[in-house]
Scaffold this motif. Sequence first.
Motif, mmCIF file in Angstrom:
data_model
loop_
_atom_site.group_PDB
_atom_site.id
_atom_site.type_symbol
_atom_site.label_atom_id
_atom_site.label_comp_id
_atom_site.label_asym_id
_atom_site.label_seq_id
_atom_site.Cartn_x
_atom_site.Cartn_y
_atom_site.Cartn_z
ATOM 1 N N ARG A 50 0.833 -1.207 0.000
ATOM 2 C CA ARG A 50 0.000 0.000 0.000
ATOM 3 C C ARG A 50 0.865 1.252 0.000
ATOM 4 N N ARG A 51 1.941 1.250 0.765
ATOM 5 C CA ARG A 51 2.783 2.443 0.855
ATOM 6 C C ARG A 51 3.558 2.697 -0.432
ATOM 7 N N LEU A 52 3.754 1.676 -1.223
ATOM 8 C CA LEU A 52 4.447 1.858 -2.499
ATOM 9 C C LEU A 52 3.492 2.222 -3.630
ATOM 10 N N LYS A 53 2.221 1.839 -3.513
ATOM 11 C CA LYS A 53 1.267 2.040 -4.600
ATOM 12 C C LYS A 53 0.302 3.190 -4.363
ATOM 13 N N ASN A 54 -0.083 3.433 -3.107
ATOM 14 C CA ASN A 54 -1.064 4.477 -2.820
ATOM 15 C C ASN A 54 -0.399 5.845 -2.893
ATOM 16 N N MET A 55 -0.936 6.729 -3.748
ATOM 17 C CA MET A 55 -0.307 8.020 -3.978
ATOM 18 C C MET A 55 -0.326 8.905 -2.730
ATOM 19 N N GLN A 56 -1.432 8.872 -1.976
ATOM 20 C CA GLN A 56 -1.503 9.681 -0.764
ATOM 21 C C GLN A 56 -0.488 9.204 0.265
ATOM 22 N N ALA A 57 -0.374 7.870 0.428
ATOM 23 C CA ALA A 57 0.597 7.319 1.372
ATOM 24 C C ALA A 57 2.025 7.666 0.945
ATOM 25 N N ARG A 58 2.304 7.601 -0.352
ATOM 26 C CA ARG A 58 3.650 7.917 -0.839
ATOM 27 C C ARG A 58 4.006 9.379 -0.572
ATOM 28 N N ALA A 59 3.023 10.254 -0.612
ATOM 29 C CA ALA A 59 3.292 11.675 -0.399
ATOM 30 C C ALA A 59 3.522 11.993 1.077
ATOM 31 N N GLU A 60 2.935 11.208 1.976
ATOM 32 C CA GLU A 60 2.974 11.529 3.406
ATOM 33 C C GLU A 60 4.038 10.769 4.182
ATOM 34 N N GLN A 61 4.555 9.660 3.643
ATOM 35 C CA GLN A 61 5.392 8.759 4.421
ATOM 36 C C GLN A 61 6.858 9.185 4.423
ATOM 37 N N SER A 62 7.595 8.638 5.383
ATOM 38 C CA SER A 62 9.040 8.816 5.456
ATOM 39 C C SER A 62 9.650 7.464 5.819
ATOM 40 N N PHE A 63 10.927 7.294 5.532
ATOM 41 C CA PHE A 63 11.573 6.004 5.792
ATOM 42 C C PHE A 63 11.632 5.701 7.284
ATOM 43 N N ALA A 64 12.127 6.680 8.064
ATOM 44 C CA ALA A 64 12.365 6.436 9.488
ATOM 45 C C ALA A 64 11.070 6.181 10.251
ATOM 46 N N TYR A 65 10.004 6.888 9.887
ATOM 47 C CA TYR A 65 8.769 6.783 10.667
ATOM 48 C C TYR A 65 7.838 5.692 10.146
ATOM 49 N N ASP A 66 7.770 5.511 8.836
ATOM 50 C CA ASP A 66 6.783 4.591 8.258
ATOM 51 C C ASP A 66 7.363 3.251 7.823
ATOM 52 N N PHE A 67 8.568 3.244 7.238
ATOM 53 C CA PHE A 67 9.121 2.002 6.713
ATOM 54 C C PHE A 67 9.969 1.246 7.727
ATOM 55 N N LEU A 68 10.750 1.959 8.542
ATOM 56 C CA LEU A 68 11.637 1.294 9.493
ATOM 57 C C LEU A 68 10.896 0.342 10.430
ATOM 58 N N PRO A 69 9.754 0.725 11.035
ATOM 59 C CA PRO A 69 9.044 -0.230 11.899
ATOM 60 C C PRO A 69 8.628 -1.504 11.161
ATOM 61 N N LEU A 70 8.220 -1.357 9.906
ATOM 62 C CA LEU A 70 7.818 -2.533 9.130
ATOM 63 C C LEU A 70 9.011 -3.440 8.857
ATOM 64 N N TYR A 71 10.158 -2.850 8.543
ATOM 65 C CA TYR A 71 11.350 -3.654 8.288
ATOM 66 C C TYR A 71 11.814 -4.370 9.552
ATOM 67 N N LEU A 72 11.684 -3.717 10.700
ATOM 68 C CA LEU A 72 12.069 -4.363 11.957
ATOM 69 C C LEU A 72 11.167 -5.562 12.251
ATOM 70 N N LEU A 73 9.860 -5.384 12.075
ATOM 71 C CA LEU A 73 8.925 -6.497 12.288
ATOM 72 C C LEU A 73 9.200 -7.623 11.302
ATOM 73 N N LEU A 74 9.524 -7.265 10.072
ATOM 74 C CA LEU A 74 9.824 -8.278 9.053
ATOM 75 C C LEU A 74 11.092 -9.046 9.423
ATOM 76 N N LEU A 75 12.112 -8.336 9.909
ATOM 77 C CA LEU A 75 13.361 -8.995 10.301
ATOM 78 C C LEU A 75 13.131 -9.948 11.467
ATOM 79 N N ILE A 76 12.349 -9.530 12.451
ATOM 80 C CA ILE A 76 12.048 -10.411 13.585
ATOM 81 C C ILE A 76 11.343 -11.677 13.115
#
Length: 346
Positions: free
Chosen positions: A181-207
Motif C-alpha cells: 500500500r505504501r508503495l502504490k497508494n499516492m496519498q501514502a507515498r506523499a505523506e510517508q518517510s523512511f524512518a517513521y513509516d518504513f523502518l518499523p515494518l522492516y524491523l517487524l519483518l526482520l524479527i
Amino acid sequence: MDRAFASKFAQMVFYTVTGLLILMYLGSRMFTHIDLALYGYMVGTVVFIGGFYYRFIAWAERPPTKLIMKKGLNLLFRKSTPKTSVEHMVTYRFIWKRGWYRWTQHILLGWGCILSAFVTFPLVFGWMYFTMEDNGFYTVVGFGIDLMRVRADGLIAFLFYNALNITAFMVIGGVCMALYRRLKNMQARAEQSFAYDFLPLYLLLLISVTGLMLTFSNIFLHGFGHPVITVIHQWSVIVTLIYLPFGKLAHIPFRPMSVLARNYREHYGEQQMKACKVCGSAFVSVEQSQDVIAVLKQNDIEFNMNEGFHLAELCLPCRRKYRMSRFAGVPTHEIRIKEANQNARG
C-alpha cells in the motif's frame, strides 16, 4: 516515598521494574526456571519499560491529553465501554470504515504482535514453562501451577510449538500488505518517510523472518547456523523493543487510551451539540468546543475572530473557508454551500 525519587517518571519505572521482578520470582519458583538464553530479551524489556514511561508521561502531561484522560477515566464505567473496548482493541472495527484491505492488514499486524507478546514474555520471565514426563505428556506450568497436561504429539502441543511461527506468518502477511500500500497508494507515498513509516515494518519483518529461520534450521538443517541466527533474531527483537516507545509502533501499547477519548466524545455528544457559528450545523459537543478553547488559552494561543467568535466554534469546512478568506481577502466562509469531504470513509 515521593521524596525518595527524583521524578514521577523515576518512581513509576522503579515500581514497575520491582513489580516485574516480584512476578518473575513467584512465577519461576524463586528463579529456578529462568532460561538464561533469553537474558537479552529481559534487558530489552526493562529498557522498553523506561522508554515507554518516558514517552507516556511526556504525552500525558500535555494539556489536551491530561484533560481527555481525566474526563475519560471518570466515564470509564459507561455501559458502552466494553463494546468500545472490543471495537478498538479486538476487532478493529473502526478501521473497517477505511476498507477491508487496511482492516485485514491491521488485524494481521496487530494480533500477530499481540499474540507473539503473549507467548514470548511469559517464557522470558519464567511465568510459563513446560515439563515432560516419560509417558509422552507435556505439563504446562503457569506461575508455578500445573495448568494442563497435553500429549507431546497432539494437536494442542503442535499449536504450542508453532505459536510463534503462526504469528510470524501473520506479521509477514500484514507487513507485505502495508508495504504494498505504501508503495502504490499516492496519498501514502506523499505523506510517508523512511524512518517513521518504513523502518518499523522492516524491523517487524526482520524479527519474523529470523524467527522462522530458527525453526527451518532445526527441522531441515539439523541446527546448522542456529547460534548465529539466534543472535541476529535476539538483536532484532531488542532493537525493536528499545525503538518501540519512540516510533510509530508506540500506538500499539497506547491503543487503550482511545477508549477514553471515545467515551469522552460519546458522553458529551449526548448532552448538547455545538452549532457552527457560520453554517449552523452541529459538529462537536459543546463541552469539547469549550475544552478546545480553554486548552488553547492555557497555551497562550488565541483564535478570536473579528466577527466575534472563536475559530474552534466553526465546523471543519467553514474553518477551512475562513482561513482561505484571510489569505485571499474574499469572504469564502460566508458561502453557504459545503464542499464534499473527500475522506468521508477514512
